[in-house]
Write an enzyme that holds these catalytic residues in place. Sequence first.
Site, short mmCIF file in Angstrom:
data_model
loop_
_atom_site.label_atom_id
_atom_site.label_comp_id
_atom_site.label_asym_id
_atom_site.label_seq_id
_atom_site.Cartn_x
_atom_site.Cartn_y
_atom_site.Cartn_z
N GLU A 96 7.58 4.52 6.72
CA GLU A 96 6.72 3.92 7.72
C GLU A 96 6.54 2.41 7.50
OE1 GLU A 96 4.36 8.08 8.48
OE2 GLU A 96 3.16 6.35 7.98
N CYS A 109 3.43 -4.56 6.88
CA CYS A 109 3.42 -3.80 5.62
C CYS A 109 4.71 -2.98 5.58
CB CYS A 109 2.18 -2.91 5.62
SG CYS A 109 2.01 -1.94 4.13
N CYS A 116 7.77 8.21 -3.81
CA CYS A 116 7.56 7.36 -4.99
C CYS A 116 7.45 8.26 -6.21
CB CYS A 116 6.27 6.54 -4.84
SG CYS A 116 5.97 5.42 -6.23
N CYS A 120 0.66 8.20 -8.52
CA CYS A 120 -0.74 7.82 -8.67
C CYS A 120 -1.58 8.92 -8.01
CB CYS A 120 -1.00 6.46 -8.03
SG CYS A 120 0.00 5.17 -8.79
N CYS A 123 -2.71 8.82 -4.11
CA CYS A 123 -1.78 8.25 -3.13
C CYS A 123 -0.94 9.34 -2.48
CB CYS A 123 -0.89 7.23 -3.83
SG CYS A 123 0.43 6.60 -2.78
N GLY A 170 6.40 3.52 -1.57
CA GLY A 170 7.29 3.26 -2.70
C GLY A 170 6.83 2.14 -3.61
N GLU A 171 7.45 2.10 -4.78
CA GLU A 171 7.16 1.06 -5.77
C GLU A 171 8.30 0.03 -5.68
OE1 GLU A 171 4.86 -0.19 -7.98
OE2 GLU A 171 6.50 -1.61 -8.25
N SER A 202 3.60 -5.91 -4.05
CA SER A 202 2.53 -5.18 -4.73
C SER A 202 3.15 -4.18 -5.70
CB SER A 202 1.69 -4.45 -3.68
OG SER A 202 0.79 -3.57 -4.31
N SER A 224 -1.86 -3.48 -8.39
CA SER A 224 -2.70 -2.33 -8.08
C SER A 224 -3.42 -1.92 -9.37
CB SER A 224 -1.84 -1.18 -7.56
OG SER A 224 -1.36 -1.51 -6.28
N LEU A 225 -4.62 -2.41 -9.54
CA LEU A 225 -5.33 -2.21 -10.81
C LEU A 225 -6.03 -0.84 -10.85
CD1 LEU A 225 -6.16 -3.63 -13.51
CD2 LEU A 225 -8.20 -4.41 -12.31
N HIS A 226 -6.97 -0.63 -9.98
CA HIS A 226 -7.65 0.65 -9.76
C HIS A 226 -8.53 1.18 -10.90
CE1 HIS A 226 -5.16 0.55 -6.30
NE2 HIS A 226 -4.08 0.94 -6.90
N ASN A 302 -8.77 5.82 1.36
CA ASN A 302 -8.47 6.44 2.66
C ASN A 302 -8.15 7.90 2.42
OD1 ASN A 302 -8.68 4.22 4.50
ND2 ASN A 302 -6.89 3.37 3.47
N CYS A 345 -3.77 2.35 4.50
CA CYS A 345 -3.21 2.38 3.15
C CYS A 345 -3.27 3.79 2.59
CB CYS A 345 -4.06 1.58 2.17
SG CYS A 345 -3.99 -0.13 2.37
N1 SAH Z 1 3.63 1.03 -5.02
C1 SAH Z 1 2.99 -0.20 -4.80
C2 SAH Z 1 2.87 -0.58 -3.35
C3 SAH Z 1 2.47 0.49 -2.35
S1 SAH Z 1 0.85 1.12 -2.32
C4 SAH Z 1 1.62 -0.21 -5.47
O1 SAH Z 1 1.16 0.84 -5.88
O2 SAH Z 1 1.07 -1.30 -5.58
C5 SAH Z 1 -0.16 -0.14 -1.57
C6 SAH Z 1 -1.62 -0.06 -2.02
O3 SAH Z 1 -2.31 1.04 -1.40
C7 SAH Z 1 -1.73 0.14 -3.52
O4 SAH Z 1 -2.70 -0.70 -4.07
C8 SAH Z 1 -2.16 1.58 -3.58
O5 SAH Z 1 -2.76 1.89 -4.79
C9 SAH Z 1 -3.07 1.72 -2.40
N2 SAH Z 1 -3.35 3.11 -2.01
C10 SAH Z 1 -2.55 4.18 -2.20
N3 SAH Z 1 -3.16 5.30 -1.72
C11 SAH Z 1 -4.35 4.92 -1.21
C12 SAH Z 1 -5.42 5.61 -0.55
N4 SAH Z 1 -5.35 6.91 -0.31
N5 SAH Z 1 -6.49 4.91 -0.16
C13 SAH Z 1 -6.55 3.57 -0.37
N6 SAH Z 1 -5.56 2.86 -0.98
C14 SAH Z 1 -4.48 3.53 -1.40
FE1 SF4 Z 2 3.78 4.87 -5.82
FE2 SF4 Z 2 2.15 2.79 -5.21
FE3 SF4 Z 2 1.59 5.31 -4.37
FE4 SF4 Z 2 1.38 4.71 -6.97
S1 SF4 Z 2 0.17 3.84 -5.27
S2 SF4 Z 2 2.34 6.56 -6.11
S3 SF4 Z 2 3.08 3.28 -7.24
S4 SF4 Z 2 3.34 4.07 -3.76
#
Ligand code: SAH
Ligand code: SF4
Length: 382
Positions: A96, A109, A116, A120, A123, A170-171, A202, A224-226, A302, A345
């Site tokens: 997408e 985006c 991926c 995480c 995600c 994807g990463e 990212s 993407s710290l989290h 989300n 996201c």
């Molecule tokens: N793989 C890369 C880029 C794609 S994800 C990365 O992880 O940075 C883009 C962003 O969306 C990342 O910061 C990811 O952690 C965040 N994200 C993933 N799932 C999400 C969700 N359910 N709600 C909010 N943000 C989310």
């Molecule tokens: Fe992959 Fe980014 Fe999703 Fe983590 S947040 S699973 S690195 S797409």
Amino acid sequence: MTVTTGKVNLLGLTQPQLESFFDSIGEKRFRAGQVMKWIHHFGVDDFDAMSNIGKALREKLKASAEIRGPEIVSEDISTDGTRKWVVRVASGSCVETVYIPQGGRGTLCVSSQAGCALDCSFCSTGKQGFNSNLTAAEVIGQVWIANKSFGTIPAKVDRAITNVVMMGMGEPLLNFDNVVAAMQIMMDDLGYGISKRKVTLSTSGVVPMIEELSKVIDVSLALSLHAPNDELRDQLVPINKKYPLEMLLAACQRYISNLGEKRVLTIEYTLLQGVNDQPEHAEQMVVLLAKIPCKINLIPFNPFPHSGYERPSNNAIRHFQDILHKAGHNVTVRTTRGEDIDAACGQLVGQVLDRTRRSERYIAVRQLQSEPVTTPVATNRS
Ligand code: SAH
Ligand code: SF4
């Protein structure tokens, strides 16, 4: 499935690669510039439309090359102007692409992989596992498709796509060469002419590839710290077990300082209720980021079905933001956009072929997503 023709796909070639291609077929290198403009400025995929190229060369090109974007499966426009494309890539999976207009800015985006591998915990892309790397043509092809939907570049005084973020599925650092080539085309004046500051990659933290990136390109970097400590980050972002925070932040700091100018790291932090959204997490973050030039983007989670997580309350989000803000940080909270078309996201699921089962079965996440989602917190999305 996309048909493989054996022809060179010119869509994914950078200017130097396209020059080498013309060399290899015994033609002048300056043809590369002409062809790039046709492809990227005018959205052309037919050599016969290239009026400054003679018939003989057009025939030669038709025999050995093609301009092939990913197949568009659907295009949706949200009530808030967000657009979403689902495109099918060569592996058969779908990914997408999302366009988010805001003020004078239009951010695209872009996805880098079907699925991926990094898994995480919050995600939905990660939940699907990994299927395939996108080719450079498939990555830049998403920009090509979106751009075409707004008309050709020279016809528009204001370009519709002003920013690109590699924040789709994807990463990106695990599909390094193809993503770098595509970002070079995004920044090339013969491509989309987007400034290096406005192309952002990212990553969840593939440390060795952050070092490699620094050697080849100067795009903006988002991390993407989290989580503000290794114990929690190990659970949310499993790659942290391999590349823990100290190592990761050092690599990001080196990347940013190599850019030379006043560039800052973007910190993305998805807020998960009761997991990483407590005041003590914000306080730890202040300490962790004390020496790093950065801006912080909080992303309220989300929801997607069976994720096991919830979005924090507006109050909790504001409180978290306040702590960071008072410590002197530039903090924004990302608005959820395009929720009516599942474009937020972490809601990007495409249709990733499940390779582990070696069958043509599509994972049914899309069906699960027809369940209602809760109302979003609306502030500004960066
Ligand atoms: N793989 C890369 C880029 C794609 S994800 C990365 O992880 O940075 C883009 C962003 O969306 C990342 O910061 C990811 O952690 C965040 N994200 C993933 N799932 C999400 C969700 N359910 N709600 C909010 N943000 C989310
Ligand atoms: Fe992959 Fe980014 Fe999703 Fe983590 S947040 S699973 S690195 S797409």
